[in-house]
Enzyme design. Sequence first.
Site, PDB file in Angstrom:
ATOM      1  N   PRO A  67       0.836  -1.209   0.000  1.00 55.06           N
ATOM      2  CA  PRO A  67       0.000   0.000   0.000  1.00 55.06           C
ATOM      3  C   PRO A  67       0.867   1.254   0.000  1.00 55.06           C
ATOM      4  CG  PRO A  67      -0.016  -1.045   2.157  1.00 55.06           C
ATOM      5  CD  PRO A  67       0.715  -1.978   1.243  1.00 55.06           C
ATOM      6  N   LEU A  68       0.549   2.184  -0.913  1.00 50.06           N
ATOM      7  CA  LEU A  68       1.374   3.373  -1.118  1.00 50.06           C
ATOM      8  C   LEU A  68       0.475   4.593  -1.276  1.00 50.06           C
ATOM      9  CD1 LEU A  68       3.555   1.531  -3.699  1.00 50.06           C
ATOM     10  CD2 LEU A  68       4.517   2.508  -1.625  1.00 50.06           C
ATOM     11  N   THR A  69       0.447   5.448  -0.271  1.00 51.93           N
ATOM     12  CA  THR A  69      -0.383   6.647  -0.333  1.00 51.93           C
ATOM     13  C   THR A  69       0.181   7.611  -1.368  1.00 51.93           C
ATOM     14  OG1 THR A  69      -1.016   6.406   1.970  1.00 51.93           O
ATOM     15  CG2 THR A  69      -1.273   8.584   0.995  1.00 51.93           C
ATOM     16  N   ALA A  76      -3.582   3.396   1.930  1.00 53.98           N
ATOM     17  CA  ALA A  76      -4.290   3.731   3.157  1.00 53.98           C
ATOM     18  C   ALA A  76      -5.535   4.549   2.846  1.00 53.98           C
ATOM     19  CB  ALA A  76      -3.364   4.517   4.095  1.00 53.98           C
ATOM     20  N   GLN A  98      -6.620  -1.325   1.948  1.00 57.01           N
ATOM     21  CA  GLN A  98      -6.107  -1.091   3.293  1.00 57.01           C
ATOM     22  C   GLN A  98      -6.995  -0.063   3.990  1.00 57.01           C
ATOM     23  OE1 GLN A  98      -2.533   1.317   4.330  1.00 57.01           O
ATOM     24  NE2 GLN A  98      -1.641  -0.637   4.964  1.00 57.01           N
ATOM     25  N   TYR A 118       0.013   5.195  12.893  1.00 59.16           N
ATOM     26  CA  TYR A 118      -1.371   5.637  12.818  1.00 59.16           C
ATOM     27  C   TYR A 118      -2.149   5.012  13.974  1.00 59.16           C
ATOM     28  CZ  TYR A 118       0.503   7.261   8.443  1.00 59.16           C
ATOM     29  OH  TYR A 118       1.298   7.892   7.516  1.00 59.16           O
ATOM     30  N   ARG A 153      -1.332  -5.347   8.779  1.00 60.32           N
ATOM     31  CA  ARG A 153       0.036  -4.869   8.597  1.00 60.32           C
ATOM     32  C   ARG A 153       0.582  -4.339   9.917  1.00 60.32           C
ATOM     33  NH1 ARG A 153       2.622  -0.197   4.549  1.00 60.32           N
ATOM     34  NH2 ARG A 153       4.244  -1.557   3.715  1.00 60.32           N
ATOM     35  N   GLY A 174       7.203  -1.833  -2.416  1.00 58.34           N
ATOM     36  CA  GLY A 174       6.594  -0.516  -2.377  1.00 58.34           C
ATOM     37  C   GLY A 174       7.085   0.379  -3.484  1.00 58.34           C
TER      38      GLY A 174
END
Length: 360
Positions: A23-25, A56, A98, A179, A226, A313
């Site tokens: 997952p890559l914002t 995310a 995610q 987070y 995760r 990633g």
Amino acid sequence: MADLFTPVQLGALTLDNRVLMAPLTRTRADADHVPTDLMVEHYAQRASAGLIIAEATMAMEGNSAFWREPGIYSEAQVSGWKRVTDAVHAKGGKIFLQIWHGGRACHPLLNEGRVPVAPSAMAITNDEVHTPEGKKAYTVPRELADEEIPAIIEGFKVAAENAKRAGFDGVEVHGANGYLLDEFLRDGANHRKGPYGGPIENRARLLLDVLDVVTQVWGSDCVGVRLSPLNSFNSMKDSDPIALVTWLAKRLNDFDLAYLHLMRADFLGEQQADVVTPVREHYRGHLMLNMGYTGVEANTVIASGQADSIAFGVPFLANPDLPERLRNDVELNQADPATFYTQGPEGYIDYPTISELANA
């Protein structure tokens, strides 16, 4: 002997390869946190991954930490994500979402003045947040009251339901990178008393409560989690990360999850320890590892049985055809960090594939 290109069972899914997209914002959603045409194209380009774990995504309204990250709490967002999942599935791909709460990494300027919440009233101090007014210092969050926590858990449940309506193949619960759920897990950010503070079993209670409701929605074989026990990003630290991750590895066996996604290192290099060995020893399910793996190292790790799959990633940002490049030992495009958190197509959907380079 297994390698990156040996099919593998991940919960309810059979994956064609073990080159997974972490997952890559990338902040390409619109101002209402709705997925855009750019996002549809971006994820469809990367459908050759064994599994895409989409970035995310806000489980509930009012918890933005990145300005234009996507959400999954409105009908428009569900519809926007459905366009993404349809495009990925049309190319034969598989995709999880995610689901996430930013906790103290949120900022009032991103949330109509709302003060962020956290397990304890301590601000992030080792970074600044991107806002429409430029980079700003993080604010001191408000400590959540115990009686507010059920609403957080319910928010994750609704997000899981919405992800199912949006056509995802499953969900990953974000318990990493400083987070909200990670803030509760690690004692550097959680100084509270009562049922959600103190010993590991209390600090883990919120994560486990969230997993309880999310697995009720999806079934445990379509849910991953995760963890980042070493990552000091967002001012995070734990006094005993090995004890924490060992306890979690044992306890998570009770859920029979699709996978445990473990970040092996620290973005900032401040905390160093071997968290992979105790997790591999105690966790009986599919173990996905992440952070800094080359194709060669990833193949070695899988062949040795240390991991079942590897999530890549940054290499996936710049290489939409990453599995093909790794299989054929083709040089990788290099990612441009200046475009990581912009809003346009540059550095997002314009990285060339092997075939595009050959035909140029």
